[in-house]
Write a protein that holds these residues in place. Structure first.
Motif, PDB file in Angstrom:
ATOM      1  N   HIS A 164       0.828  -1.209   0.000  1.00 11.79           N
ATOM      2  CA  HIS A 164       0.000   0.000   0.000  1.00 11.79           C
ATOM      3  C   HIS A 164       0.861   1.258   0.000  1.00 11.79           C
ATOM      4  CE1 HIS A 164      -3.624  -2.332   0.562  1.00 11.79           C
ATOM      5  NE2 HIS A 164      -4.345  -1.245   0.693  1.00 11.79           N
ATOM      6  N   ILE A 165       1.891   1.265   0.817  1.00  8.36           N
ATOM      7  CA  ILE A 165       2.746   2.449   0.885  1.00  8.36           C
ATOM      8  C   ILE A 165       3.500   2.643  -0.427  1.00  8.36           C
ATOM      9  CG2 ILE A 165       4.745   3.452   2.061  1.00  8.36           C
ATOM     10  CD1 ILE A 165       3.728   2.208   4.625  1.00  8.36           C
ATOM     11  N   LEU A 166       3.949   1.539  -1.040  1.00 11.59           N
ATOM     12  CA  LEU A 166       4.578   1.651  -2.355  1.00 11.59           C
ATOM     13  C   LEU A 166       3.586   2.204  -3.383  1.00 11.59           C
ATOM     14  CD1 LEU A 166       6.894   1.113  -4.340  1.00 11.59           C
ATOM     15  CD2 LEU A 166       6.025  -1.224  -4.584  1.00 11.59           C
ATOM     16  N   SER A 167       2.357   1.696  -3.377  1.00  5.66           N
ATOM     17  CA  SER A 167       1.337   2.186  -4.306  1.00  5.66           C
ATOM     18  C   SER A 167       1.023   3.655  -4.046  1.00  5.66           C
ATOM     19  CB  SER A 167       0.064   1.343  -4.169  1.00  5.66           C
ATOM     20  OG  SER A 167       0.327  -0.028  -4.398  1.00  5.66           O
ATOM     21  N   PHE A 168       0.954   4.021  -2.775  1.00  5.09           N
ATOM     22  CA  PHE A 168       0.685   5.411  -2.396  1.00  5.09           C
ATOM     23  C   PHE A 168       1.782   6.324  -2.950  1.00  5.09           C
ATOM     24  CE2 PHE A 168       0.174   9.038   0.394  1.00  5.09           C
ATOM     25  CZ  PHE A 168      -1.194   9.090   0.613  1.00  5.09           C
ATOM     26  N   PRO A 257       9.515  -3.307  -1.987  1.00  3.61           N
ATOM     27  CA  PRO A 257       8.676  -2.125  -1.759  1.00  3.61           C
ATOM     28  C   PRO A 257       9.377  -1.036  -0.956  1.00  3.61           C
ATOM     29  CG  PRO A 257       7.390  -4.102  -1.436  1.00  3.61           C
ATOM     30  CD  PRO A 257       8.809  -4.549  -1.608  1.00  3.61           C
ATOM     31  N   THR A 258      10.202  -1.420   0.015  1.00  5.20           N
ATOM     32  CA  THR A 258      10.917  -0.412   0.802  1.00  5.20           C
ATOM     33  C   THR A 258      11.858   0.392  -0.084  1.00  5.20           C
ATOM     34  OG1 THR A 258      10.808  -1.821   2.766  1.00  5.20           O
ATOM     35  CG2 THR A 258      12.453  -0.060   2.762  1.00  5.20           C
ATOM     36  N   VAL A 259      12.617  -0.305  -0.931  1.00  5.22           N
ATOM     37  CA  VAL A 259      13.513   0.388  -1.858  1.00  5.22           C
ATOM     38  C   VAL A 259      12.711   1.256  -2.822  1.00  5.22           C
ATOM     39  CG1 VAL A 259      15.220   0.078  -3.687  1.00  5.22           C
ATOM     40  CG2 VAL A 259      15.287  -1.383  -1.663  1.00  5.22           C
ATOM     41  N   GLY A 260      11.598   0.724  -3.304  1.00 11.13           N
ATOM     42  CA  GLY A 260      10.763   1.500  -4.218  1.00 11.13           C
ATOM     43  C   GLY A 260      10.183   2.749  -3.583  1.00 11.13           C
ATOM     44  N   LEU A 297       4.754  15.988   2.311  1.00 13.69           N
ATOM     45  CA  LEU A 297       4.858  15.840   3.764  1.00 13.69           C
ATOM     46  C   LEU A 297       4.105  14.597   4.237  1.00 13.69           C
ATOM     47  CD1 LEU A 297       5.582  16.830   6.615  1.00 13.69           C
ATOM     48  CD2 LEU A 297       3.485  18.229   6.557  1.00 13.69           C
ATOM     49  N   GLN A 298       2.900  14.404   3.726  1.00 16.94           N
ATOM     50  CA  GLN A 298       2.116  13.243   4.124  1.00 16.94           C
ATOM     51  C   GLN A 298       2.824  11.949   3.750  1.00 16.94           C
ATOM     52  OE1 GLN A 298      -1.611  12.281   2.014  1.00 16.94           O
ATOM     53  NE2 GLN A 298      -2.633  12.346   4.007  1.00 16.94           N
ATOM     54  N   LEU A 299       3.388  11.893   2.541  1.00 17.05           N
ATOM     55  CA  LEU A 299       4.100  10.699   2.108  1.00 17.05           C
ATOM     56  C   LEU A 299       5.335  10.457   2.973  1.00 17.05           C
ATOM     57  CD1 LEU A 299       4.611   8.364   0.154  1.00 17.05           C
ATOM     58  CD2 LEU A 299       5.784   9.989  -1.354  1.00 17.05           C
ATOM     59  N   MET A 300       6.085  11.520   3.245  1.00 14.25           N
ATOM     60  CA  MET A 300       7.306  11.363   4.043  1.00 14.25           C
ATOM     61  C   MET A 300       6.992  10.864   5.450  1.00 14.25           C
ATOM     62  SD  MET A 300       9.733  11.934   2.039  1.00 14.25           S
ATOM     63  CE  MET A 300      10.126  12.732   0.485  1.00 14.25           C
ATOM     64  N   LEU A 301       5.918  11.352   6.029  1.00 15.22           N
ATOM     65  CA  LEU A 301       5.535  10.895   7.363  1.00 15.22           C
ATOM     66  C   LEU A 301       5.144   9.422   7.348  1.00 15.22           C
ATOM     67  CD1 LEU A 301       3.453  13.962   8.623  1.00 15.22           C
ATOM     68  CD2 LEU A 301       5.725  13.269   9.390  1.00 15.22           C
ATOM     69  N   ILE A 302       4.402   9.013   6.321  1.00 14.07           N
ATOM     70  CA  ILE A 302       3.997   7.611   6.216  1.00 14.07           C
ATOM     71  C   ILE A 302       5.215   6.715   6.012  1.00 14.07           C
ATOM     72  CG2 ILE A 302       2.695   5.952   4.830  1.00 14.07           C
ATOM     73  CD1 ILE A 302       0.677   8.162   4.252  1.00 14.07           C
ATOM     74  N   VAL A 303       6.143   7.159   5.159  1.00 15.89           N
ATOM     75  CA  VAL A 303       7.365   6.373   4.923  1.00 15.89           C
ATOM     76  C   VAL A 303       8.196   6.290   6.201  1.00 15.89           C
ATOM     77  CG1 VAL A 303       9.554   6.335   3.662  1.00 15.89           C
ATOM     78  CG2 VAL A 303       7.433   6.877   2.464  1.00 15.89           C
ATOM     79  N   PHE A 304       8.298   7.385   6.932  1.00 17.11           N
ATOM     80  CA  PHE A 304       9.040   7.374   8.190  1.00 17.11           C
ATOM     81  C   PHE A 304       8.444   6.373   9.173  1.00 17.11           C
ATOM     82  CE2 PHE A 304       9.284   8.975  12.584  1.00 17.11           C
ATOM     83  CZ  PHE A 304      10.663   8.906  12.777  1.00 17.11           C
ATOM     84  N   SER A 305       7.125   6.395   9.289  1.00 17.12           N
ATOM     85  CA  SER A 305       6.460   5.452  10.188  1.00 17.12           C
ATOM     86  C   SER A 305       6.700   4.016   9.744  1.00 17.12           C
ATOM     87  CB  SER A 305       4.963   5.742  10.233  1.00 17.12           C
ATOM     88  OG  SER A 305       4.278   4.797  11.015  1.00 17.12           O
ATOM     89  N   PHE A 306       6.668   3.772   8.445  1.00 22.90           N
ATOM     90  CA  PHE A 306       6.907   2.428   7.915  1.00 22.90           C
ATOM     91  C   PHE A 306       8.317   1.945   8.248  1.00 22.90           C
ATOM     92  CE2 PHE A 306       8.530  -0.153   4.345  1.00 22.90           C
ATOM     93  CZ  PHE A 306       7.682  -1.232   4.431  1.00 22.90           C
ATOM     94  N   GLY A 309       8.886   0.914  11.920  1.00 28.16           N
ATOM     95  CA  GLY A 309       8.360  -0.390  12.289  1.00 28.16           C
ATOM     96  C   GLY A 309       9.065  -1.562  11.643  1.00 28.16           C
ATOM     97  N   TYR A 310       9.514  -1.396  10.382  1.00 22.84           N
ATOM     98  CA  TYR A 310       9.962  -2.565   9.641  1.00 22.84           C
ATOM     99  C   TYR A 310      11.477  -2.727   9.559  1.00 22.84           C
ATOM    100  CZ  TYR A 310       5.209  -3.626   8.438  1.00 22.84           C
ATOM    101  OH  TYR A 310       3.880  -3.965   8.519  1.00 22.84           O
ATOM    102  N   ILE A 311      12.243  -1.712   9.878  1.00 30.82           N
ATOM    103  CA  ILE A 311      13.692  -1.914   9.965  1.00 30.82           C
ATOM    104  C   ILE A 311      14.034  -2.830  11.145  1.00 30.82           C
ATOM    105  CG2 ILE A 311      15.868  -0.763  10.496  1.00 30.82           C
ATOM    106  CD1 ILE A 311      15.069   1.484   8.670  1.00 30.82           C
ATOM    107  N   PRO A 312      13.512  -2.591  12.362  1.00 33.35           N
ATOM    108  CA  PRO A 312      13.760  -3.559  13.449  1.00 33.35           C
ATOM    109  C   PRO A 312      13.203  -4.946  13.137  1.00 33.35           C
ATOM    110  CG  PRO A 312      12.969  -1.483  14.343  1.00 33.35           C
ATOM    111  CD  PRO A 312      12.792  -1.405  12.858  1.00 33.35           C
ATOM    112  N   PHE A 313      12.048  -5.006  12.502  1.00 32.07           N
ATOM    113  CA  PHE A 313      11.460  -6.298  12.129  1.00 32.07           C
ATOM    114  C   PHE A 313      12.395  -7.074  11.209  1.00 32.07           C
ATOM    115  CE2 PHE A 313       9.147  -8.625   8.811  1.00 32.07           C
ATOM    116  CZ  PHE A 313       8.448  -9.545   9.569  1.00 32.07           C
ATOM    117  N   THR A 314      12.929  -6.405  10.190  1.00 32.57           N
ATOM    118  CA  THR A 314      13.840  -7.057   9.256  1.00 32.57           C
ATOM    119  C   THR A 314      15.118  -7.509   9.948  1.00 32.57           C
ATOM    120  OG1 THR A 314      12.968  -5.700   7.446  1.00 32.57           O
ATOM    121  CG2 THR A 314      15.081  -6.768   7.099  1.00 32.57           C
TER     122      THR A 314
END
Length: 405
Positions: A164-168, A257-260, A297-306, A309-314
């Protein structure tokens, strides 16, 4: 005479028989002696093995859980707090988007779907707490299917969020760089896109994990990787298949998707900066630049939140599958590493609805209005925003479309 001859003739035969009997007896005694020596040696070897095993068992540390009651309390407080906050904020965002016609655009549809994904994650987070605390050694009294459902739903929502974030990000870039082409996209296209994401993630995420994971007893004294994992985890009979799947699935649905998203964010920032220099200073261009900046700004905030969460997960996923000594240090490190990465994941999913509002003036107004009407709060937020941000303003140029902000 014949008797004497016969007797004399038979003497050698008798001598041979006696000699053979003596040899046979000697061989039998040697065989008995050899068998007796072998039995003694086997008995001594068995006794030594038993002594060695007894010494090993006596010197091996007794199994101790890698957490205590204080750890359970801290984990329960944090996870239940994140669960309540996540449920409230995501449900609030879903209701606001569904009840406001001003928010019916393709971007808000993706945000709505992201909220559904985060809502599912919040609803199953108590299973993660049970898996890491009370059900760490024995998954009881919950049925094993709860374990399999947790893993399947958790991975599916991770994939859904990433796609979703990649599509956004892709839609943001198209809307800014190619506004005419973007104007041809409508809500129907957005809904089809979203449905395809959910179906793909169900088939490629939910089903494989539902098969690969289960709740069962784990041998805490072995050197197997699952000796330090909770009872609800991957089945060791399918461990090799799990490793192969993780390498392929995570690469396609999380890392790519993260790289994209990062690349799309860089392209969007560069495009907005170059266009800001090229556009002449006027009232309409100022409004357009303001909307573009809000979209970025909205996109950057969403990417930051992503990424939070997912860097520690990885990092934990990579670390946990590596062979480690079965010592208390590594058991505790593995346990708290896994708990911490989940805290970050839950925290990021609680941030998402906040960032949706921070990045969209239109959504902030709608949320404030909803809270004012239903909860008698946010009176100070009911003031009208700048003229360019009015929900009724229609200052879009001929080659622009509503950016959803």
């Amino acid at each position: 005479m014949n008797s004497t001859l016969n007797f004399t003739t038979m003497m050698p035969t008798t001598s041979v028989f006696v000699t053979t009997l003596e040899n046979t007896t000697t061989d039998s005694m040697s065989t008995v002696e050899w068998m007796t020596s072998t039995d003694v040696l086997a008995t001594m070897t068995s006794s030594w093995s038993n002594v060695t095993s007894s010494v090993t068992n006596a010197t091996r540390e007794p199994y101790v859980r890698p957490f205590d009651d204080i750890g359970i309390i801290i984990s329960a407080v944090l996870i239940f707090a994140f669960m309540v906050i996540g449920l409230f904020l995501n449900i609030l965002t879903i209701i606001v988007i569904c009840t406001n016609t001003k928010l019916r655009n393709i971007f808000m549809h993706f945000i709505l779907s992201l909220c559904v994904s985060d809502l599912i994650s919040a609803m199953i987070s108590w299973l993660f707490l049970y898996r890491r605390t009370w059900g760490f050694d024995v998954w009881s009294p919950l049925p094993a299917v709860f374990c399999r459902f947790y893993w399947a739903a958790d991975l599916m929502t991770n994939y859904v969020t990433a796609l979703h974030i990649l599509s956004f990000a892709i839609l943001r870039y198209i809307s800014i760089q190619f506004p005419i082409k973007f104007s041809k996209l409508n809500l129907k296209h957005g809904r089809i896109w979203i449905v395809c994401i959910w179906v793909t993630c169900f088939l490629c995420g939910f089903i494989p994990y539902f098969i690969l994971f289960d709740a069962r007893y784990r041998d805490r004294q072995s050197e197997s990787p699952d000796s330090r994992w909770p009872s609800c985890t991957v089945v060791m009979e399918t461990y090799d298949a799990y490793i192969t799947y993780a390498q392929v699935g995570y690469s396609l649905f999380l890392y790519a998707p993260t790289v994209g998203v990062v690349l799309a964010s860089v392209l969007i920032s560069a495009t907005v900066r170059s266009r800001s220099k090229a556009i002449a200073s006027s009232q309409n261009s100022d409004k357009q630049r303001r909307k573009e900046r809000q979209a970025v700004l909205q996109l950057m905030l969403i990417v930051f939140s992503f990424l939070v969460g997912y860097i520690p997960f990885t990092a934990y996923e990579f670390w946990s599958v590596q062979p480690r000594p079965n010592t208390m240090y590594y058991r505790r490190f593995d346990y708290w590493f896994g708990m911490t990465e989940y805290f970050f994941l839950r925290f990021s999913e609680c941030l998402n609805p906040v960032f949706y509002n921070l990045g969209s003036a239109k959504m902030r107004r709608c949320t404030a209005q909803f809270l004012k009407v239903h909860f008698k709060c946010c009176k100070c937020c009911s003031r009208k925003g700048p003229p360019g941000n009015s929900p009724h303003s229609s200052s879009q140029g001929p080659h622009t479309k509503d950016y959803g902000v």
